[in-house]
Design a protein around this motif. Structure first.
Motif, PDB file in Angstrom:
ATOM      1  N   PRO A 185       0.911  -1.220   0.041  1.00 12.25           N
ATOM      2  CA  PRO A 185       0.102   0.057   0.060  1.00 12.25           C
ATOM      3  C   PRO A 185       0.733   1.271  -0.093  1.00 12.25           C
ATOM      4  CG  PRO A 185       0.136  -0.971   2.173  1.00 12.25           C
ATOM      5  CD  PRO A 185       0.591  -1.957   1.375  1.00 12.25           C
ATOM      6  N   SER A 186       2.002   1.255   0.506  1.00  6.52           N
ATOM      7  CA  SER A 186       2.883   2.340   0.580  1.00  6.52           C
ATOM      8  C   SER A 186       4.242   2.468  -0.571  1.00  6.52           C
ATOM      9  CB  SER A 186       3.500   2.497   1.946  1.00  6.52           C
ATOM     10  OG  SER A 186       4.278   1.760   2.332  1.00  6.52           O
ATOM     11  N   PHE A 187       3.947   1.590  -1.654  1.00  6.59           N
ATOM     12  CA  PHE A 187       5.152   1.314  -2.571  1.00  6.59           C
ATOM     13  C   PHE A 187       4.868   2.429  -3.677  1.00  6.59           C
ATOM     14  CE2 PHE A 187       7.029  -0.504  -6.494  1.00  6.59           C
ATOM     15  CZ  PHE A 187       8.277  -0.475  -6.025  1.00  6.59           C
ATOM     16  N   PHE A 188       5.680   3.088  -4.359  1.00  7.62           N
ATOM     17  CA  PHE A 188       5.775   3.993  -5.503  1.00  7.62           C
ATOM     18  C   PHE A 188       6.790   3.728  -5.905  1.00  7.62           C
ATOM     19  CE2 PHE A 188       3.388   5.753  -1.878  1.00  7.62           C
ATOM     20  CZ  PHE A 188       2.257   6.234  -2.743  1.00  7.62           C
ATOM     21  N   ARG A 189       7.026   4.211  -7.420  1.00  9.13           N
ATOM     22  CA  ARG A 189       8.022   3.828  -8.257  1.00  9.13           C
ATOM     23  C   ARG A 189       8.005   5.072  -9.493  1.00  9.13           C
ATOM     24  NH1 ARG A 189       7.155  -2.155 -10.158  1.00  9.13           N
ATOM     25  NH2 ARG A 189       5.146  -2.123 -10.372  1.00  9.13           N
ATOM     26  N   THR A 190       9.206   5.401  -9.792  1.00  5.42           N
ATOM     27  CA  THR A 190       9.263   6.477 -10.851  1.00  5.42           C
ATOM     28  C   THR A 190       9.817   6.046 -12.078  1.00  5.42           C
ATOM     29  OG1 THR A 190      11.555   7.074 -10.281  1.00  5.42           O
ATOM     30  CG2 THR A 190       9.808   8.230  -9.235  1.00  5.42           C
ATOM     31  N   ILE A 191       9.980   4.706 -12.097  1.00  8.09           N
ATOM     32  CA  ILE A 191      10.084   3.490 -13.338  1.00  8.09           C
ATOM     33  C   ILE A 191       8.893   2.973 -13.768  1.00  8.09           C
ATOM     34  CG2 ILE A 191      11.206   1.580 -12.073  1.00  8.09           C
ATOM     35  CD1 ILE A 191      13.148   1.172 -14.340  1.00  8.09           C
ATOM     36  N   PRO A 192       8.459   2.841 -14.878  1.00 10.73           N
ATOM     37  CA  PRO A 192       7.277   2.213 -15.285  1.00 10.73           C
ATOM     38  C   PRO A 192       7.448   0.591 -14.919  1.00 10.73           C
ATOM     39  CG  PRO A 192       7.763   3.501 -17.112  1.00 10.73           C
ATOM     40  CD  PRO A 192       9.182   3.596 -16.117  1.00 10.73           C
ATOM     41  N   SER A 193       6.361   0.065 -14.635  1.00  7.93           N
ATOM     42  CA  SER A 193       6.383  -1.511 -14.190  1.00  7.93           C
ATOM     43  C   SER A 193       6.566  -2.311 -15.360  1.00  7.93           C
ATOM     44  CB  SER A 193       4.954  -1.894 -13.675  1.00  7.93           C
ATOM     45  OG  SER A 193       4.048  -2.002 -14.647  1.00  7.93           O
ATOM     46  N   ASP A 194       6.773  -3.725 -15.228  1.00 12.34           N
ATOM     47  CA  ASP A 194       7.179  -4.549 -16.330  1.00 12.34           C
ATOM     48  C   ASP A 194       5.891  -4.487 -17.200  1.00 12.34           C
ATOM     49  OD1 ASP A 194       9.727  -5.058 -15.699  1.00 12.34           O
ATOM     50  OD2 ASP A 194       9.118  -6.924 -14.319  1.00 12.34           O
ATOM     51  N   ALA A 195       4.694  -4.486 -16.644  1.00 14.82           N
ATOM     52  CA  ALA A 195       3.562  -4.441 -17.566  1.00 14.82           C
ATOM     53  C   ALA A 195       3.582  -3.390 -18.451  1.00 14.82           C
ATOM     54  CB  ALA A 195       2.269  -4.240 -16.655  1.00 14.82           C
TER      55      ALA A 195
END
Length: 863
Positions: A185-195
């Motif tokens: 619930p508290s995870f973010f990322r500035t790189i797009p996911s593998d999807a």
């Protein structure tokens, strides 16, 4: 690895338990971790892969485990860590967070899950040795964590941090599993996911029409989840995977050889790889001389320098791949060039970097051993401005650019939190967060809504799953003149593009490792052209199929159509079965050879009738004309002319008036003809009987008035039948496709079968009566016996119409009309020839027999 994780969890629980049974909270032991530290009002944690831990200390559960020792310093990863430091310093120097100073606590995870988890525990535990608060509470040690770059590490760490809603913003973890908001619930990322990465790669495959590809993926969370997403995307795209193999991390030679054999035997010319370690496989492929394949690289190895050497040039030149967005950070280059070592023992990573750069050694506390030995190294005065390494190269800022965006995302979230207005806040009773007692979950709320634009012009925000907007650079591996490989940007994939194509590719800038210098063909089956449909081959993937032609009356007007579509009723498939064309309309026309023949026969019959009428008119006073009731003869000739002429109503495009008249005129004309013959037969019989004493009174019933009345009565019955038929169920034009599906037969629907049957039945009844009467009178003793001719004519008439019924029923389309016309003409010619030919023969060729004596004398009987 997992044993270490369990130990860390156990120690955390133990420390929490110890806090409850003591008056103060005390940190029992601190992990020995390499990193960098700077104090501030709020601390941002960081996890980076600066070094590599090759051997993890063994655990025997009897003695305290040895501390791990990390080796192999990665300059590019250290640049990413320093980018975080640069971003925090930049934020402290601008007005984004006035009156707030950010600090940092950065640790090296040594590319190991155990070390990364220890570092994360250290970040959330804080730097304080003790807490005097009996509840063991205090300000959060870190307000958020930038990292971890690995998907496996991020999964493990986020599973724990999510319990306390501590925000974690990864700059390189791409596993699509991390988009699960319930688990993380508290995870973010500035790189797009593998999807998004997979969709970007499929966009490239779709652009070149590659539907038959091989799939290689590493046996870890990154590779497994990426492979699953890729196969799903390929299914929806209509492509399929020729083979799917796992690349083992232990580089087992037997497994590598098995993969190479699969690649050799596969017909797929395009290979997609999700992995970070391909060197062993590439070495084996070079050894086996497996070339002629087009490689598609995931972002994990698109820009890696390990494979960009002359050794792999024959194999990998022309490789296409995607890389995370390249950005520019103003001032970063000067910041990196100005890096100096210091005496702060908490910044051990900088000392390790300096030792690797200048081959010197610092003691703990910053004492320079090399300088004491008289060597002018590691004095802290060395200048990096002339050093050209991966550390100072800022031309390809990809992961570092994502780190920069992650730090600014946390800063913007904190900025929005600070500017909350009481009474309009998002928390309980529209309240705002207490900046002096900030809770991590409060920052998560603002992080979900962060929205800003970097100095490079890229928009940064997160969707409901914590994923950033997907944008990738498309890279192509070009050979250099010295035999090495240079990676060049040849396009972009932007999922957030509102207009135009998602994929923009400069085809002219692409390099292909093939003799044709063109992209290869990689399909299991060639596309099915319009006019065919795809039929999947049993037991093979969905993109392996056969192309079957569409059936008659069916079309497919697109490539690879899964099915054929039937044309509308008035249309038929073209010869190529790729479009519907209007059906050919068929009817018996005057231009048709058959129509011309029947029209000619009709006009000839009419002319013969006219000729006979002229002959009879010129010889109307001769015995042979007068003896056969000239009035009925002329009436019979007129009716025969009508019979011949009614044929013209059956030829040509059917119209309402022709459909209504053709059978009515045909029925009335033939009744007039047959009734004339019937009356003529009855008169012959009456005249013969009047020559006998007992039959003298019979002739008075067959005078001229009675003959006309009989004919009129018989015709009136047929007229009544036609009137009722036309008024209740009139024949109408009909476009019939039942006979020939590819044609429209334009015909006249009879409307009522009962009406048509009564019309023909009435004619047949009169013909049968006439035939019976004539047959009874065929042996009259006169020399010229009219009854014989009538008998023969009726025999011909009945034979024609009896044969007509089955022929009419079995004839399709216009040939049914031709059969009916033929029956009309044949019966009319039969009557004309059988009744009038003998008379014309005597009148023209043997006038000596056209006397009363010759007609009245009886034939001589042979003894």
């Amino acid at each position: 690895m997992w044993i270490s994780l369990n130990i860390c969890l156990y120690l955390s629980i133990y420390y929490i338990y110890a806090a409850f049974i003591s008056d103060s909270c005390q940190l029992q032991e601190r992990f020995k971790l390499n990193g960098m530290y700077q104090n501030g009002d709020f601390i941002i944690g960081g996890l980076f892969e600066v070094q590599n831990l090759k051997v993890f200390p063994e655990l025997n559960f009897r003695t305290e485990p040895e501390l791990p020792h990390c080796e192999e310093f990665y300059m590019a990863s250290f640049q990413q860590a320093l980018t975080m430091v640069f971003a925090i310093n930049e934020i402290n120097n601008n007005n984004l967070l006035p009156n707030i100073t950010l600090g940092y606590q950065i640790y090296d995870n040594c590319l190991r899950l155990g070390v990364a988890f220890r570092a994360a525990i250290s970040l959330v535990s804080g730097t304080e040795e003790t807490f005097s608060n009996l509840n063991c509470t205090g300000p959060p040690p870190v307000i958020g964590i930038v990292g971890d770059p690995g998907s496996t590490q991020s999964i493990a760490i986020s599973s724990v941090l999510g319990l306390f809603r501590v925000p974690m913003v990864s700059y390189y973890a791409t596993c699509s599993c991390l988009s699960d908001r319930k688990k993380y619930p508290s995870f973010f990322r500035t790189i797009p996911s593998d999807a998004f990465q997979v969709r970007a790669m499929v966009q490239i495959l779709k652009h070149f029409g590659w539907t038959w590809v091989g799939l290689l993926y590493s046996d870890d969370d990154y590779g497994i989840y990426a492979a699953q997403s890729f196969q799903q995307e390929m299914y929806w795209f209509g492509g399929c995977v020729a083979f799917s193999e796992i690349l083992p991390y232990d580089n087992n030679r037997r497994d590598i050889q098995r993969i190479v054999e699969v690649i050799q035997t596969s017909t797929a010319r395009v290979l997609v790889a999700f992995s970070t370690d391909l060197s062993s496989l590439m070495d084996e492929l070079l050894l086996q001389n497996v070339t002629g394949k087009q490689w598609i690289a995931s972002e994990a190895w698109t820009t890696t320098p390990v494979l960009q050497t002359a050794q792999y040039l024959p194999l990998l030149r022309g490789t296409l791949g995607i890389a995370i967005r390249r950005g520019q950070i103003q001032g970063l280059h000067d910041f990196l060039k100005g890096l100096r070592p210091d005496n702060n023992p908490k910044n051990s990573t900088i000392k390790i970097f300096w030792e690797n750069m200048f081959e010197c050694k610092f003691e703990v506390g910053g004492k320079n051993i090399a300088q004491e030995q008289g060597e002018n190294k590691c004095s802290g005065q060395e200048d990096l401005s002339s050093t050209d390494t991966a550390f100072t190269d800022v031309s390809e800022l990809r992961a570092s650019y994502n780190v920069y965006k992650a730090v600014y995302a946390l800063a913007h979230a904190l900025h929005d939190l600070m500017h909350c207005e009481e009474g309009r806040g998002p928390f309980s009773k529209n309240g705002c967060a207490d900046i002096s007692n900030l809770k991590p979950w409060q920052l998560v709320h603002y992080l979900e809504k962060v929205n800003f634009t970097t100095g490079f012009g890229d928009h940064v925000s997160f969707n409901e799953n914590g994923d950033a907007l997907a944008i990738y650079d498309v890279m192509n591996w070009h050979p250099r003149s010295d035999g090495s490989i240079v990676v060049r940007t040849v396009g972009v994939v932007n999922e957030g593009a509102t207009r135009g194509k998602v994929l923009k590719l400069d085809d002219d800038a692409l390099y292909w490792n093939f003799e044709t210098k063109k992209p290869p063909r990689s399909v299991c089956s060639e596309s099915c052209h319009p006019g065919t449909r795809r039929v999947r081959r049993k037991g093979l993937p969905v993109c392996c199929f056969d192309c079957l032609p569409c059936g008659d009356g069916e079309i497919s007007n697109t490539t690879d159509s899964p099915e054929c579509f039937r044309c509308p009723d008035e249309f038929w498939s073209s010869p190529e079965n790729d479009n519907c064309i209007p059906k050919e309309v068929e009817f018996l026309s005057y231009e048709d050879p058959l129509g011309i023949s029947l029209t000619t026969a009709s006009l000839l019959g009419t002319s013969f009738c006219a000729l006979v009428m002229v002959i009879f008119a010129l010889h109307r006073n001769t015995p042979i004309v007068r003896a056969n009731n000239s009035e009925l003869s002329f009436l019979l000739l007129v009716s025969l002319k009508l019979c011949f002429l009614c044929v013209l109503l059956f030829i040509g495009r059917p119209q309402l008036w022709t459909c209504q008249l053709r059978h009515a005129v045909f029925g009335i004309s033939f009744v007039l003809c047959i009734s004339s013959i019937l009356v003529k037969t009855m008169v012959v019989i009456a005249v013969f009987k009047s020559s006998r004493p007992e039959g003298k009174s019979a002739i008075k019933w067959f005078g001229s008035a009675q003959q006309r009345g009989t004919v009129l009565a018989l015709i009136s019955t047929q007229v009544a039948i036609c009137t009722v038929w036309l008024s209740t169920a009139s024949p109408t034009p009909l476009k019939n496709s039942h006979y020939i599906r590819s044609k429209i037969v334009y015909e006249c629907a009879i409307g009522s079968v009962a009406g048509f049957s009564m019309l023909l039945g009435y004619i047949g009844l009169l013909a049968a009566v006439s035939f019976l009467l004539a047959f009874m009178a065929r042996k009259l003793p006169d020399n010229f016996n009219e009854a014989k001719f009538i008998t023969f004519s009726m025999l011909v008439f009945c034979a024609v119409w009896i044969a007509f019924v089955p022929a009419y029923v079995s004839s399709p389309g216009k040939y049914a009309v031709a059969v009916e016309i033929f029956a009309i003409l044949a019966s009319s010619f039969g009557l004309l020839v059988a009744i009038f030919a003998p008379k014309c023969y005597i009148i023209i060729l043997h006038p000596e027999r056209n006397t009363k004596k010759a007609i009245m004398e009886r034939p001589t009987q042979n003894k």
